[in-house]
Design an enzyme around this catalytic site. Structure first.
Site, short mmCIF file in Angstrom:
data_model
loop_
_atom_site.label_atom_id
_atom_site.label_comp_id
_atom_site.label_asym_id
_atom_site.label_seq_id
_atom_site.Cartn_x
_atom_site.Cartn_y
_atom_site.Cartn_z
N LYS A 63 -7.60 -0.54 11.41
CA LYS A 63 -6.99 -0.94 10.14
C LYS A 63 -5.73 -0.09 9.93
CE LYS A 63 -6.30 -1.07 5.48
NZ LYS A 63 -5.40 -0.22 4.67
N GLU A 115 0.82 -1.22 0.00
CA GLU A 115 0.00 0.00 0.00
C GLU A 115 0.85 1.27 0.00
OE1 GLU A 115 -3.09 0.21 2.98
OE2 GLU A 115 -3.71 2.18 2.28
#
Ligand code: NAD
Length: 423
Positions: free
Chosen positions: A260, A82
């Site tokens: 998260k 990411e």
């Protein structure tokens, strides 16, 4: 202590091979250790790790800078697909430096294994029977892992409780195992399987499950940092972060995203060190819900000076031996870069990274918004998706970031425009 090594100005501007050289020098990596990172996992090594191997799936490895943890400068290897995660962790760590970085503590490397006895006629009587034979059970389990015992680990206690289920009462025996530098799942599962027949004898029940619990609430890692108001954008940012944190403490929709963000950092280090990402994630989320309602794993408060005190507490079951940790060459090099000496220290570093990651995200969310930084870092991915060739990726992503128009459509237009110019 390696003073100042995690503060590397302009690191992000270097090409990957120069970054590796710089890290190799600071972490005192040997040429062989550098080659482990350059070559990565080889197919014959992969073939020994899992079943039915046909190839290797690679993930980028980066280094988060700026971390000071318990007074030590630490370079943080992070494996993640990411964009913006590594930049944000470095940014969070930088904002904590003003007040000395992160301080940590832990409960130690203790895991639980569960043995489930069903159909026990007198579960409370059986519970007492088990507890009366505690010493015998501990000895039998520890005989299975003399190596772990040699390092000071092994079963330390046995708990037993009667749990009401929709199929009636069950007697649940828990082994409390000090796993030292191992994550411990294989070790404790072997012990639980060893004791199962004796538990059946003592309880007159039938044992089905005998396995580790990933709710590692006796293996908690904690980290704390002070973020000075002046270093993070002033009083309004402080208030915004407190408002955001307060919502995550009570609203599971927000808490899931908040956590998260923590796991963006934590999981990247867990993966980079060859540890079990699913085990740590299951533990973190189960712990977040342990009071009966899912909540955030971090807390943010304002101290008497108007600065933010950030804290995190979460289970982090990771090892330096066992599993893939000593098999994967890049994981071994990453452990050297981290400079950790015990699994417990690694777990505390992971908690600190989770806190830095979460803080950086909150700061961006309550000020300029998360997309500005994220999308400009994601612009390269968008350019690649749109079909840009290697020599155009940087030019197109920089153009899109400057124009604040980061989209595949715009990238396609720019490829056409710049491609035409080139031809
Ligand atoms: P392991 O069995 O490979 O290694 C642990 C062993 O290493 C110990 O039992 C001990 O004998 C030895 N050892 C040597 N030096 C040690 C030291 N300094 N400290 C502690 N032990 C030392 O691995 P493990 O840690 O028992 O299990 C981890 C693996 O189990 C991971 O690959 C994980 O993915 C997997 N796993 C996880 C789950 C789960 O989380 N639910 C379930 C099953 C398996």
């Amino acid at each position: 202590m390696r003073l100042g090594i995690s503060r590397i100005s302009g690191f992000y501007k270097l090409p990957p091979n120069a970054r590796l050289e710089s890290i190799a020098e600071k972490a005192e990596l040997s040429r062989e250790e550098v080659s482990w990172i350059e070559q990565g996992l080889e197919i014959n090594q992969a073939n020994m790790m899992v079943e039915n191997v046909i190839g290797i799936f690679q993930v980028p490895l980066g280094i988060a800078t700026n971390f000071v943890i318990d007074g030590r400068e630490v370079l943080i290897p992070m494996a993640t697909e990411e964009p913006s995660v590594i930049a944000a962790a470095s940014n969070g760590a930088k904002m904590a430096r003003g007040a000395g970085g992160f301080s940590t503590s832990s409960t130690g490397p203790i895991m639980r294994a569960q043995i489930q006895a069903t159909g026990v006629p007198d579960p409370f009587g059986a519970r007492q029977e088990i507890l009366q034979h505690k010493d015998e059970l501990i000895e039998a389990a520890n005989e299975k892992d003399p190596m772990l015992v040699k390092f000071g680990g092994g079963v330390k206690d046995i708990e037993a409780s009667v749990i009401e289920s929709r199929l009636g009462p069950m007697l649940i025996v828990q082994l409390i195992v000090d796993c030292r530098d191992a994550m411990g799942a294989n070790a404790v599962n072997t012990m639980a399987e060893t004791l199962a027949p004796r538990i059946e004898e003592l309880s007159n029940g039938k044992v089905y499950l005998r396995i580790i619990s990933n709710l590692a609430d006796k293996r908690l890692a904690r980290a704390k940092a002070i973020f000075k108001a002046n270093d993070i954008g002033g009083a309004d940012v402080v208030n915004g972060i407190l408002q955001a944190a307060a919502l995550a403490e009570v609203d599971p929709y927000r808490a899931a995203t908040h956590n998260k963000g923590i796991m963006n950092g934590a999981t990247a280090v867990v993966l980079a060190t060859g540890n079990d990402t699913r085990a740590v994630e299951a533990g973190a989320h189960a712990y977040a819900a342990v009071g009966g309602k899912y909540r955030s794993l971090t807390r943010y408060e304002k101290n008497g000076n108007g600065n933010i005190v950030g804290t995190i507490e979460m289970p982090v079951a990771v090892g330096l031996v066992g599993g893939a940790t000593r098999v994967h060459p890049v994981a071994k090099a990453n452990v050297k870069i981290l400079g950790v000496k015990s699994a417990d220290e690694l777990s505390r570093i992971i908690a600190a990274v989770g806190l830095a990651q979460n803080f950086a995200a909150l700061r961006a969310l309550v000020s300029e918004g998360i997309q500005k930084g994220h999308m400009s870092l994601h612009a390269k991915n968008i350019a690649v998706q749109a079909g840009a060739s290697c020599d155009l990726v940087d030019i197109i992503s920089a153009r899109m970031a400057a124009e604040r128009r980061i989209s595949v459509d715009r990238a396609v237009e720019l490829i056409r425009e710049l491609g035409d110019k080139k031809n």
